[in-house]
Design a protein around this motif. Structure first.
Motif, mmCIF file in Angstrom:
data_model
loop_
_atom_site.group_PDB
_atom_site.id
_atom_site.type_symbol
_atom_site.label_atom_id
_atom_site.label_comp_id
_atom_site.label_asym_id
_atom_site.label_seq_id
_atom_site.Cartn_x
_atom_site.Cartn_y
_atom_site.Cartn_z
ATOM 1 N N GLN A 178 43.159 57.860 55.048
ATOM 2 C CA GLN A 178 43.029 56.858 55.186
ATOM 3 C C GLN A 178 42.462 55.427 54.615
ATOM 4 O OE1 GLN A 178 42.497 55.222 59.181
ATOM 5 N NE2 GLN A 178 42.793 53.941 59.416
ATOM 6 N N ASN A 179 41.421 56.094 54.405
ATOM 7 C CA ASN A 179 39.888 55.126 54.031
ATOM 8 C C ASN A 179 39.146 56.007 52.762
ATOM 9 O OD1 ASN A 179 38.485 56.706 55.676
ATOM 10 N ND2 ASN A 179 37.585 54.952 56.461
ATOM 11 N N GLY A 180 39.688 56.807 52.560
ATOM 12 C CA GLY A 180 39.175 57.380 51.030
ATOM 13 C C GLY A 180 39.172 58.516 50.913
ATOM 14 N N LEU A 181 38.836 59.988 50.277
ATOM 15 C CA LEU A 181 38.615 60.752 49.715
ATOM 16 C C LEU A 181 37.677 61.726 50.749
ATOM 17 C CD1 LEU A 181 38.670 60.726 45.488
ATOM 18 C CD2 LEU A 181 40.912 60.992 47.641
ATOM 19 N N ILE A 182 39.092 63.400 50.650
ATOM 20 C CA ILE A 182 37.998 63.926 50.865
ATOM 21 C C ILE A 182 37.997 64.999 50.168
ATOM 22 C CG2 ILE A 182 38.181 66.537 52.326
ATOM 23 C CD1 ILE A 182 40.308 64.754 54.662
ATOM 24 N N ARG A 183 37.011 65.753 49.234
ATOM 25 C CA ARG A 183 36.335 66.236 48.274
ATOM 26 C C ARG A 183 36.281 67.571 49.151
ATOM 27 N NH1 ARG A 183 33.147 64.075 44.038
ATOM 28 N NH2 ARG A 183 34.183 64.362 42.826
ATOM 29 N N VAL A 184 36.229 68.808 48.458
ATOM 30 C CA VAL A 184 36.128 70.360 49.033
ATOM 31 C C VAL A 184 35.860 70.733 47.673
ATOM 32 C CG1 VAL A 184 37.271 72.825 50.310
ATOM 33 C CG2 VAL A 184 38.346 70.704 50.616
ATOM 34 N N HIS A 185 34.568 71.521 47.458
ATOM 35 C CA HIS A 185 33.959 71.865 46.634
ATOM 36 C C HIS A 185 33.373 73.733 47.044
ATOM 37 C CE1 HIS A 185 32.345 68.400 44.697
ATOM 38 N NE2 HIS A 185 32.312 67.593 45.344
ATOM 39 N N GLY A 186 33.545 74.412 45.855
ATOM 40 C CA GLY A 186 34.012 75.505 46.072
ATOM 41 C C GLY A 186 34.328 76.717 44.540
ATOM 42 N N GLU A 187 34.378 77.622 45.026
ATOM 43 C CA GLU A 187 34.882 78.485 43.977
ATOM 44 C C GLU A 187 36.306 79.155 44.077
ATOM 45 O OE1 GLU A 187 32.441 82.622 42.812
ATOM 46 O OE2 GLU A 187 31.479 80.560 43.122
ATOM 47 N N ASN A 188 37.542 79.912 43.367
ATOM 48 C CA ASN A 188 38.625 80.639 43.237
ATOM 49 C C ASN A 188 39.293 79.522 44.909
ATOM 50 O OD1 ASN A 188 37.925 82.522 41.572
ATOM 51 N ND2 ASN A 188 36.484 83.442 43.323
ATOM 52 N N LEU A 189 39.180 78.141 44.723
ATOM 53 C CA LEU A 189 39.814 77.647 45.539
ATOM 54 C C LEU A 189 41.493 77.755 45.123
ATOM 55 C CD1 LEU A 189 37.959 73.968 46.317
ATOM 56 C CD2 LEU A 189 37.838 76.174 47.531
ATOM 57 N N VAL A 190 42.119 77.963 46.233
ATOM 58 C CA VAL A 190 43.782 78.118 46.339
ATOM 59 C C VAL A 190 44.592 76.900 47.323
ATOM 60 C CG1 VAL A 190 43.679 79.738 44.697
ATOM 61 C CG2 VAL A 190 44.132 80.127 47.393
ATOM 62 N N ILE A 191 45.902 76.465 47.065
ATOM 63 C CA ILE A 191 46.250 75.748 48.064
ATOM 64 C C ILE A 191 47.310 76.951 48.690
ATOM 65 C CG2 ILE A 191 47.463 74.172 48.813
ATOM 66 C CD1 ILE A 191 46.223 72.048 46.859
ATOM 67 N N ILE B 35 43.728 75.208 52.543
ATOM 68 C CA ILE B 35 43.437 76.087 51.356
ATOM 69 C C ILE B 35 42.682 76.567 51.807
ATOM 70 C CG2 ILE B 35 40.831 74.638 50.181
ATOM 71 C CD1 ILE B 35 42.131 72.554 50.366
ATOM 72 N N GLU B 36 42.343 78.011 50.365
ATOM 73 C CA GLU B 36 41.483 78.869 51.068
ATOM 74 C C GLU B 36 40.624 79.430 49.146
ATOM 75 O OE1 GLU B 36 44.390 82.744 51.746
ATOM 76 O OE2 GLU B 36 43.742 82.172 53.513
ATOM 77 N N GLY B 37 39.350 80.022 49.864
ATOM 78 C CA GLY B 37 39.130 80.827 48.499
ATOM 79 C C GLY B 37 36.916 80.639 49.079
ATOM 80 N N LYS B 38 36.071 80.382 48.235
ATOM 81 C CA LYS B 38 34.529 80.040 48.819
ATOM 82 C C LYS B 38 34.423 78.590 48.808
ATOM 83 C CE LYS B 38 30.783 82.033 50.055
ATOM 84 N NZ LYS B 38 30.195 82.862 50.759
ATOM 85 N N ILE B 39 33.951 78.110 50.212
ATOM 86 C CA ILE B 39 34.224 76.723 50.173
ATOM 87 C C ILE B 39 32.511 77.101 50.326
ATOM 88 C CG2 ILE B 39 34.627 74.915 51.797
ATOM 89 C CD1 ILE B 39 37.412 76.636 52.326
ATOM 90 N N TYR B 40 31.907 76.288 49.713
ATOM 91 C CA TYR B 40 30.743 75.336 49.168
ATOM 92 C C TYR B 40 30.378 74.254 50.394
ATOM 93 C CZ TYR B 40 29.945 78.751 45.822
ATOM 94 O OH TYR B 40 30.830 79.742 44.830
ATOM 95 N N ASN B 41 31.062 72.591 49.997
ATOM 96 C CA ASN B 41 30.915 71.665 51.613
ATOM 97 C C ASN B 41 32.411 71.040 51.307
ATOM 98 O OD1 ASN B 41 30.593 70.139 48.825
ATOM 99 N ND2 ASN B 41 28.921 70.276 48.923
ATOM 100 N N VAL B 42 32.455 70.192 52.018
ATOM 101 C CA VAL B 42 32.919 69.375 52.569
ATOM 102 C C VAL B 42 32.712 67.880 52.559
ATOM 103 C CG1 VAL B 42 35.424 68.364 53.893
ATOM 104 C CG2 VAL B 42 34.699 71.330 53.356
ATOM 105 N N GLN B 43 33.387 67.385 51.748
ATOM 106 C CA GLN B 43 32.361 65.698 51.663
ATOM 107 C C GLN B 43 33.796 64.356 51.394
ATOM 108 O OE1 GLN B 43 30.802 66.083 47.736
ATOM 109 N NE2 GLN B 43 28.770 66.168 49.111
ATOM 110 N N HIS B 44 33.499 63.263 52.742
ATOM 111 C CA HIS B 44 34.134 61.988 53.007
ATOM 112 C C HIS B 44 33.422 61.175 51.219
ATOM 113 C CE1 HIS B 44 34.932 58.242 53.974
ATOM 114 N NE2 HIS B 44 36.115 59.129 53.768
ATOM 115 N N LYS B 45 34.264 61.171 50.835
ATOM 116 C CA LYS B 45 33.752 59.821 50.135
ATOM 117 C C LYS B 45 34.764 58.379 49.693
ATOM 118 C CE LYS B 45 33.176 59.218 44.991
ATOM 119 N NZ LYS B 45 33.926 59.556 43.434
ATOM 120 N N LYS B 46 33.947 57.546 50.392
ATOM 121 C CA LYS B 46 35.223 56.697 49.995
ATOM 122 C C LYS B 46 35.615 55.857 48.837
ATOM 123 C CE LYS B 46 33.858 54.808 54.653
ATOM 124 N NZ LYS B 46 33.959 53.641 55.515
#
Length: 92
Positions: free
Chosen positions: A58-71, A81-92
Motif C-alpha cells: 500500500q505505501n511502499g515496497l517490501i524488500r527481501v534480501h537473501g540468497e537462492n531466493l525463489v518464489i 518466498i523460500e531461500g536463505k533470507i537475510y532481512n526483510v525491509q519496508h521502503k517508502k
C-alpha cells in the motif's frame, strides 16, 4: 487518510477488535526461521532476482534480501518466498 475514514477505522479496530492489517489494508508478513517468508495482502511483484525480491504494498515496497531466493507461490494477494533470507525491509 480522510478524518471520517480514520475515525471509522479506529472504531473498527478498537470497538470491534478487528485486526489493523485488515482494516487498514496492511500486508501481513510471516517469517518462518530464515527460509520461508509469507506475504499476504500485497499489490504485486516489482523485482525478482536470486538475492533480492521486491513486493509492492500500500505505501511502499517490501524488500527481501537473501540468497537462492525463489518464489514458491504467487497469487493475487499472497506470495511465498523460500531461500536463505537475510532481512526483510519496508521502503517508502
Amino acid at each position: 487518510m480522510k478524518p471520517m475514514r480514520k475515525h471509522i477505522n479506529q472504531w473498527l479496530t478498537g470497538r470491534l477488535q478487528l485486526p489493523a492489517d485488515i482494516v487498514y489494508d496492511y500486508p501481513r508478513i510471516t517469517l518462518v526461521g530464515d527460509i520461508h517468508l509469507y506475504i499476504e495482502n500485497h499489490n504485486g511483484l516489482v523485482t525478482f532476482e536470486s538475492d533480492l525480491i521486491e513486493v509492492k504494498q500500500q505505501n511502499g515496497l517490501i524488500r527481501v534480501h537473501g540468497e537462492n531466493l525463489v518464489i514458491k507461490n504467487l497469487l493475487k494477494k499472497e506470495i511465498v518466498i523460500e531461500g536463505k533470507i537475510y532481512n526483510v525491509q519496508h521502503k517508502k
